[in-house]
Structures are given as C-alpha cells and as structure tokens.
Design an enzyme around this catalytic site. Structure first.
Site, PDB file in Angstrom:
ATOM      1  N   GLY A   1       0.836  -1.204   0.000  1.00  0.00           N
ATOM      2  CA  GLY A   1       0.000   0.000   0.000  1.00  0.00           C
ATOM      3  C   GLY A   1       0.866   1.247   0.000  1.00  0.00           C
TER       4      GLY A   1
ATOM      5  CB  ILE B   1       5.963  -9.338  10.217  1.00  0.00           C
ATOM      6  CG1 ILE B   1       4.454  -9.305  10.344  1.00  0.00           C
ATOM      7  CG2 ILE B   1       6.607  -8.245  11.048  1.00  0.00           C
ATOM      8  CD1 ILE B   1       3.979  -9.801  11.696  1.00  0.00           C
ATOM      9  CG  ASP B   2       1.873 -10.428   6.949  1.00  0.00           C
ATOM     10  OD1 ASP B   2       2.142 -10.780   8.100  1.00  0.00           O
ATOM     11  OD2 ASP B   2       0.859  -9.782   6.636  1.00  0.00           O
TER      12      ASP B   2
ATOM     13  CB  VAL C   1       3.536 -11.832  20.365  1.00  0.00           C
ATOM     14  CG1 VAL C   1       4.839 -12.559  20.585  1.00  0.00           C
ATOM     15  CG2 VAL C   1       2.808 -11.628  21.668  1.00  0.00           C
TER      16      VAL C   1
ATOM     17  NE  ARG D   1      31.439  -0.568  30.835  1.00  0.00           N
ATOM     18  CZ  ARG D   1      30.860  -0.879  31.993  1.00  0.00           C
ATOM     19  NH1 ARG D   1      29.871  -1.739  32.021  1.00  0.00           N
ATOM     20  NH2 ARG D   1      31.261  -0.316  33.105  1.00  0.00           N
TER      21      ARG D   1
ATOM     22  N   GLY E   1      37.015 -20.338  13.667  1.00  0.00           N
ATOM     23  CA  GLY E   1      38.328 -20.731  13.163  1.00  0.00           C
ATOM     24  C   GLY E   1      38.927 -19.533  12.451  1.00  0.00           C
TER      25      GLY E   1
ATOM     26  NE  ARG F   1      32.890  -4.165  32.701  1.00  0.00           N
ATOM     27  CZ  ARG F   1      33.544  -3.127  33.237  1.00  0.00           C
ATOM     28  NH1 ARG F   1      34.659  -2.686  32.669  1.00  0.00           N
ATOM     29  NH2 ARG F   1      33.087  -2.525  34.310  1.00  0.00           N
TER      30      ARG F   1
ATOM     31  CG  HIS G   1      32.231 -24.411  22.880  1.00  0.00           C
ATOM     32  ND1 HIS G   1      33.526 -24.038  23.141  1.00  0.00           N
ATOM     33  CD2 HIS G   1      32.289 -25.360  21.925  1.00  0.00           C
ATOM     34  CE1 HIS G   1      34.337 -24.755  22.394  1.00  0.00           C
ATOM     35  NE2 HIS G   1      33.615 -25.562  21.645  1.00  0.00           N
TER      36      HIS G   1
ATOM     37  CD  GLN H   1      30.611 -24.975  18.230  1.00  0.00           C
ATOM     38  OE1 GLN H   1      30.685 -25.782  19.146  1.00  0.00           O
ATOM     39  NE2 GLN H   1      31.540 -24.864  17.310  1.00  0.00           N
TER      40      GLN H   1
HETATM   41  P1  ADP Z   1       1.027  -1.201   3.840  1.00  0.00           P
HETATM   42  O1  ADP Z   1       1.983  -0.198   3.323  1.00  0.00           O
HETATM   43  O2  ADP Z   1       1.577  -1.929   5.018  1.00  0.00           O
HETATM   44  O3  ADP Z   1       0.476  -2.075   2.766  1.00  0.00           O
HETATM   45  P2  ADP Z   1      -1.433   0.356   3.874  1.00  0.00           P
HETATM   46  O4  ADP Z   1      -2.009  -0.339   2.719  1.00  0.00           O
HETATM   47  O5  ADP Z   1      -2.322   0.662   5.022  1.00  0.00           O
HETATM   48  O6  ADP Z   1      -0.189  -0.408   4.512  1.00  0.00           O
HETATM   49  O7  ADP Z   1      -0.805   1.727   3.352  1.00  0.00           O
HETATM   50  C1  ADP Z   1      -0.187   2.620   4.237  1.00  0.00           C
HETATM   51  C2  ADP Z   1      -0.464   4.038   3.797  1.00  0.00           C
HETATM   52  O8  ADP Z   1       0.026   4.236   2.472  1.00  0.00           O
HETATM   53  C3  ADP Z   1      -1.933   4.407   3.724  1.00  0.00           C
HETATM   54  O9  ADP Z   1      -2.464   4.773   4.975  1.00  0.00           O
HETATM   55  C4  ADP Z   1      -1.899   5.571   2.760  1.00  0.00           C
HETATM   56  O10 ADP Z   1      -1.501   6.743   3.405  1.00  0.00           O
HETATM   57  C5  ADP Z   1      -0.808   5.158   1.775  1.00  0.00           C
HETATM   58  N1  ADP Z   1      -1.424   4.501   0.608  1.00  0.00           N
HETATM   59  C6  ADP Z   1      -1.766   3.208   0.459  1.00  0.00           C
HETATM   60  N2  ADP Z   1      -2.306   2.986  -0.743  1.00  0.00           N
HETATM   61  C7  ADP Z   1      -2.349   4.173  -1.371  1.00  0.00           C
HETATM   62  C8  ADP Z   1      -2.814   4.625  -2.658  1.00  0.00           C
HETATM   63  N3  ADP Z   1      -3.343   3.785  -3.554  1.00  0.00           N
HETATM   64  N4  ADP Z   1      -2.680   5.931  -2.953  1.00  0.00           N
HETATM   65  C9  ADP Z   1      -2.130   6.783  -2.070  1.00  0.00           C
HETATM   66  N5  ADP Z   1      -1.687   6.420  -0.878  1.00  0.00           N
HETATM   67  C10 ADP Z   1      -1.787   5.149  -0.513  1.00  0.00           C
END
Ligand code: ADP
Length: 733
Positions: free
Chosen positions: A129, A174-175, A308, A525, A534, A614, A620, A623
């Site tokens: 996005g 993270i995905d 988490v 520090r 090795g 320090r 080890h 390992q």
């Molecule tokens: P990610 O970057 O993790 O996919 P989002 O899809 O929520 O997360 O996008 C994060 C931000 O990027 C949005 O809140 C917006 O500000 C901007 N953004 C996302 N898509 C668009 C778009 N098509 N046009 C303009 N800005 C965008």
C-alpha cells in the site's frame, strides 16, 4: 582501514564519489503502514549512507501523515540521531496510516512540505500500500508542482529545479507478502517470535497430551505459517494460498490420531490468519479446535499470537538485510535519472537487487486475485519459487505414505554428523531420513561421527525416530571432530558389512548462525567480543554488521598497528559525541599476536578518561541453544535436496552394478548466489584454503566496507557490488 589504506583498491573512493556524489541533494525517509522489526536498521543505513555521500537526509515522522502535516514532522537527521537504534524493534520515526495521502489534496500539501526543504528523493519503507502511494505521488509530481506554482506557493524556478521526484522503496512487512523479494524486512524476526512460542509450548506440553492450534499472522499470505510449520515439524498447516482438499477434516483427524498412536504426546496445528478452504470460506482456529474436540476428544488449546510477532528485537538477519537494503536504496536514488521508474530494493538469493516497483506491486496483487478466483495453483506459483519449494518440502516431511505404497530401492543410505555441532544439524538429519524413506531407501544412522563409524555404531533409523528433531540444538546423532583419515580401513569394512550404498555427511568446517551479544545501555563503554569461526571471519563480520560494530577484525583482511590505532582514535572521537557505546568484534584466529587480551588492553589504555572496556569471549554458547528458524529451514531444505540428489545418483548407478565413482559422485551441497548447487569435492578442493579451513573466495567479504561506512569510517564502497535495476520475474530466475 580508512580511505588511504594501501590495500584499498586504488582510486576506487575517488571513482565512487565522482560517480555518486549526493552533494546538494536531499533525501526524505519514512516508514509507513504496519511496523516491522528491522525498519530502524533500514532508517539508520539510509541516514548514514546519505550523509556519507554528502546528501542531507530528513526524517519524515509518522509516515505519510507527517509528510502531509509538515512542520516539525520533517526534520534533518544527523549521524548520531540514528545511533543505538539497530537493535530496537518497531520504528523510531513512527508509522501511521494516512487517509489524507490517498487524496490529491493531501499529496499536494505533502509536495509543498517536501519542496520547502528541497527534498526530491524519497525513501519509503512499508508494505505494498505504502509503495503504491509513493509511486502515485511520483507520477503526479510535476502536476502537483504546477498546481503549487499556480497557487503562488512556489515560484517558476522551483518548478524547474525540483522537476523530478525519485522514489525508492524497501518492503517492511512481517508477512513476507511482497512479490519480487525473497525476504521482506521483519519476516525473519517474526519467525523468531513464533518459534520461541512454539518451543515454549513444546516444553510444557510434553507433560500432557495436548493439541495446540496456533494462529499466526498473514491475512493474505501463508509464508509465516508455512515456514514455522516447516521449522517445528507441525502436524498440519492451513494457508490461504493452498487450501486443504475436500474431506480434510477427516484426513486431519486421522493424521492426529496416528501420531498419537506413535506415542507423540503433542500435536501442533498452525493456521494462518487468512486461511481458507477451497470455497474461499475462512478456516478459523476455533473451528479447528471444535473439530478436534468433537471428533477425537483431545484436550485442545488455541493460541493466537497477534502482535507479539511484530515485537521484540530484530534478528541478526533482519538487521543485516535492512542495512544492506538501506545502503542500496541511497545508491539507487543517486543513480536515478528522470526516466528511471520507481524501484524497490529486493533480496534475490543473497544479492540486493533493484526491481521496478509497480511490477512487483502488480504481481503481489495478482496473487490475491488468483486466490479470489480460486486459482490456488497459480497463487502458489505467483508467490515465487521458494514458496512452492517450502510447500513441497513440508508436505513430503509431514505425511508418511503407507509402507506398501513406497517402491523399495534396496539401497542403504547412511547419515552421519561430523565436525563441531551446529544448530540446525538435527533438522537436516530429520529431513534426510524422511526424504530417504519416502524415496524407498533403508536409512541408517551413524552415531558419534567417524569414530563411531569405524566402531560400527550404525543402526537403522525410522520416520518416527526423528520426530521433533527440528527444534533441538547440538547433534542428536553425536559428532566428533575427528578426521576419517586414520580409520579409512575400518570405515570401508563397515560400509561393506552394512552394505552402505550412499553416505550423507552433515557438518564440515565450523558453521553456525548464532551470535548474541547485548552491549547497549551502559555509559561510554567499549565491548570487545571474540567470536568463533576458526579462520573464517563470517561470524565476526556479519555479527558486526548486525550489531553496528565499530570494527571487526578478521583473518581474511590483515590488519596492523596503524589500523588498530586508527580504530582506537575513531572510537575516542566518537565517544566525545553523544554516542556512548562502542563495539569491537574479533574473530578468534584473526591474528596470532593481536589477541583479544592485547586488543582489550590497548583499547583500555588508549581510552583512559574517555571510555572503559569490557571483553567477552563468546565461546561455545555460539554453537549451543535452539537453532534459529533460518537454520532449521536451511538444514531441512538443503538436506532434502541432498537426499533427492543421492536418490538420482543411485538410480543412475543401478545399471552399472553397485559401484559409482564418477567425478561428481562426491559432492558438497550449498547455496551460491540464488541457486542450490552441488559442487564436486575435487572442484571444491581447488577453491579451498585447507590450511585455514575456509573458502578462497567468500561472498560476504564485499559487505565489509558497508559495516565501516555505517560506523563512520571513510571506507570505499565499490559501486559494482551494488545491484542493478533488473527486469526479472523472480520466480523465473
Ligand atoms: P502497507 O503499506 O503496510 O500495505 P497500507 O495499505 O495501510 O499499509 O498503506 C499505508 C499508507 O500508504 C496508507 O495509509 C496511505 O496513506 C498510503 N497509501 C496506500 N495505498 C495508497 C494509494 N493507492 N494511494 C495513495 N496512498 C496510498
């Protein structure tokens, strides 16, 4: 070690600066969308590399919101402002979702705010996005400038001067849901969190008979679920890309009860947040629990990991990945011309490369489309080569075919561990044993390395014998650092007695991926840490990069008293600023005379009144411990490949009686660049420095300058080492 170092390639620094001066340029860096561990490492690398090449770098706080709001949200960064953030999770410059940036009006404000500071280079760290937004912004840029001029907010000259906006993206998510990069920033750390939880569950759950349903993140992407299932040998995994076949409910229950019958006390089922069935209906963790309870009556617990997974310190891998990407991003910005499309810095094998941003976004969206249209095979294919590979490996290792369905080869294949124990060895043995059995071989385990081999400590090993091995540290088979030389005859006799047709050796020169140290938070520090390896400086070097070290002494790059002096002076200078922490790594065999004690004493003496020292010899513990997710998967996958190779060789040899001694019948399997390659030992011999037990050429050495640059040395960075804009489809490479 500095620019005048006689060992530095002549003229390369000059060439570099000529090539890539950032003087007069301003770069804005922002993190956007969901946060991920490692984002700070990327920010740090952008800031420091930017400053290194002479550009001004601006933090843009709170993602696009800060860009739209301007004011104090856009502030110049200096070297110290990114000090000690490498090990911090999340993002210190904040991230937000921003509705306003989705509107042209918002983007107009953002453009105005950037122009006030002369920023025409943008480095966006976020998900698809955020990158889509950045690309749109770049496309609209000239139109936005004209509008600002019409409104009288900027003059004509500014329109000309700032005519182009360069955009480079780095994927922080993270995905691992972005096509075009093997890993996104944060994924490896999230895997660490998941595996920590699974390991914790496993230790308590052994005392009860229990089924755990573990839900991990991934609304659209099953990467975390799949790889954690692979890393812990889960009984079942549910992914959005690869829904279970119809009738899965019964199949799963049969599998769970079979595992129970084999005395397995704990069942683990991993579910991606976005798991669906073939009709696109969600498969929730609750639903799975109800099924297990109603059909089998097992005590079943659901654990939803949630946030988490975003937390905790970034893993070494993420820090290194993000640092490399940040440096590459700055180079990409400096090299950009008005015709260069917005690019995203990606990881391809162990190379940082640049890919056209929108093509990658498009591919990522295509995966979703394929899933929506229930073209699941396409979805898996579109996710890329390694996703499909992971899925296949998981399936092969999780489900054992009934014996009567496996055609027997009448071959005996033995597995042995040699050398120092390394995390991931057991995962490799498990995988070899299971793939071997699935391929129809009789699998033999050799205990206690070559020593045990000579003494005949050899036993058949079965599918269930290796259950639960992936997460265990050390070597369950036992290993000794004894070379086979003096036992050759006894070993040959054992090979004959047990009719061993092929031998898989897991081990070799010291390998390990673990380095842990905590060196922050104390006052002025310097920590001097000795690492193992090795003569191989990999751990010291990569550990140095991951921890933001000031120097890493390794055998491969000789150093002398002048280097030591310049390092000490450098640290003393640094300590006079707000930076209070120094870190020096020393590989155990980097120099005979400049020992860890010597370096410790030298720094202590020279640092008197400025900092104290320090020292710590990691020894080890490097390992030990449980293997990291990377080692588990690497061990599992590489071993599966090795077994496939052995099976193919055995088939080939069948026509020729029992002997097979072609040149390539003794190979070492490893990863080179993007590919898994089998290298004949004869060839490898020529590429190995046997005296020091290291390869003659080591890919990671070219990352040395990077560490120095990020630690404020005037090192040279050879541009040819950085990636080029490549129009490649990642899965076709
Ligand atoms: P990610 O970057 O993790 O996919 P989002 O899809 O929520 O997360 O996008 C994060 C931000 O990027 C949005 O809140 C917006 O500000 C901007 N953004 C996302 N898509 C668009 C778009 N098509 N046009 C303009 N800005 C965008």
């Amino acid at each position: 070690m500095d620019a005048d170092d006689s060992r530095a390639p002549k003229g390369s620094l000059r060439k570099f600066l000529e090539h890539l001066s950032g003087a007069g340029k301003a770069i804005g860096v922002l993190t956007s969308g969901g946060d991920a561990q490692g984002m700070n490492a990327a920010v740090r690398a952008v800031v420091r590399m930017g400053i290194y090449v002479g550009a001004k770098v601006y933090f843009i706080y709170e993602g696009y919101q800060g860009m739209v709001d301007g004011g104090a949200n856009i502030a110049e960064a200096d070297w110290e402002s990114v000090s000690s953030i490498l090990q911090v999770g999340g993002t210190i410059i904040g991230s937000a979702r921003c509705q306003a940036f989705r509107t042209r009006e918002g983007r107009l404000k953002a453009a105005c705010n950037l122009l006030q500071r002369g920023i025409t280079n943008l480095c966006v760290i976020g998900g698809d996005g955020s990158l889509t937004g950045a690309n749109l912004f770049r496309k609209e840029w000239s139109g936005l400038l004209e509008e600002l001029a019409r409104n009288g907010q900027i003059d004509k000259e500014a329109v000309q001067k700032y005519a182009y906006l360069n955009v480079v993206g780095m994927v922080g998510s993270i995905d691992n849901d972005f096509c075009g990069t093997d890993m996104t920033i944060g994924t490896d750390s999230a895997l660490h969190r998941i595996i920590e939880v699974i390991d914790a569950i496993m230790t308590t759950a052994q005392s009860h008979q229990r089924t755990f349903v573990l839900e991990v993140m991934g609304r659209h992407c099953g990467y975390l679920a799949l790889v954690s299932a692979l890393a812990c040998g889960a009984d079942w995994v549910f992914l959005p890309e690869s829904p279970p076949e119809q009738g899965w409910e019964e199949q799963m229950c049969v599998k769970l009860s079979e595992n129970r019958a084999r005395k397995k006390r704990l069942n683990i089922i991993i579910v991606a947040e976005g798991a669906i069935d073939t009709q696109n209906k969600p498969i929730t963790s609750e639903k799975i629990k109800e099924l297990v309870v109603s059909q089998l009556g097992y005590d079943t617990r659901v654990t939803i990991l949630g946030h988490v997974q975003r937390g905790g310190t970034p893993s070494a891998f993420d820090r290194i990945l993000a640092s490399r990407m940040g440096v590459e991003a700055v180079i990409a910005l400096l090299e950009a011309t008005p015709d260069t499309p917005a690019c995203v810095v990606s990881l391809n094998g162990n190379h940082a490369v640049r890919l056209p941003l929108m093509e990658c976004v498009q591919m990522t969206q295509d995966v979703q489309k394929a899933m929506d249209e229930r073209r699941f095979q396409d979805a898996v294919r579109l996710r890329g080569r390694s996703f499909a590979g992971n899925l296949n490996t998981y399936k092969r290792l999780a489900i054992k075919l009934p014996d009567d369905q496996i055609p027997k080869t009448n071959c005996n294949v033995a597995v042995i561990n040699v050398g120092a124990p390394a995390a991931g060895m057991n995962a490799a043995v498990r995988s070899a044993v299971r793939v071997g059995i699935a391929d129809g071989h009789r699998m033999l385990a050799i205990y206690d390395g070559f020593d045990g081999f000579a003494k005949g400590q050899i036993k058949e090993i079965g599918w269930t014998d290796v259950g639960g091995w992936t997460g265990q540290g050390g070597s369950i088979l036992g290993t000794k650092r004894i070379l086979p030389g003096k036992y050759l005859e006894e070993i040959a006799t054992q090979m004959r007695t047990h009719s061993i047709n092929a031998l898989l050796i897991i081990g070799g020169f010291e390998t390990c991926d673990r380095i842990k140290q905590s060196a922050s938070g104390t006052k002025r520090r310097v920590f001097i840490i000795e690492t193992m390896g090795g003569y191989c400086g990999y751990l010291a070097n990569m550990g140095g990069l991951a921890a933001g070290a000031d120097a890493a002494y390794i055998f491969e790059e000789p150093f002398d008293i002048r280097d030591l002096q310049s390092n000490v002076e450098h640290l003393t200078e640094k300590m006079k600023t707000t930076i209070q922490r120094g870190l020096v790594l020393r590989n155990e065999s980097c120099s005979e005379n400049y020992t860890t004690d010597f370096i410790y004493q030298l720094y202590s003496e020279e640092g008197k009144g400025v900092f104290d020292c320090r020292k710590n010899v990691l020894g080890h513990m490097q390992q030990g411990g449980a293997p990291s997710p990377f080692d588990r998967n690497f061990g599992t996958k590489i071993s599966a490949r090795a077994m496939e190779w052995i099976t193919a060789k055995l088939k080939e040899a069948r026509g020729r009686g029992k002997k097979f001694t072609t040149d390539d019948s003794v190979c070492v399997l490893g990863i080179s660049k993007r590919n898994v390659i089998f290298q004949p030992v004869a060839e490898l011999k020529q590429q190995t420095d046997f005296e020091h037990r290291i390869p003659k050429e080591q890919w990671w050495l070219k990352l040395r300058p990077l560490m120095k640059i990020l630690a404020k040395y005037k090192a040279s960075y050879d541009v040819s080492d950085s990636g080029q804009l490549e129009h490649v489809q990642p899965w076709s490479v």
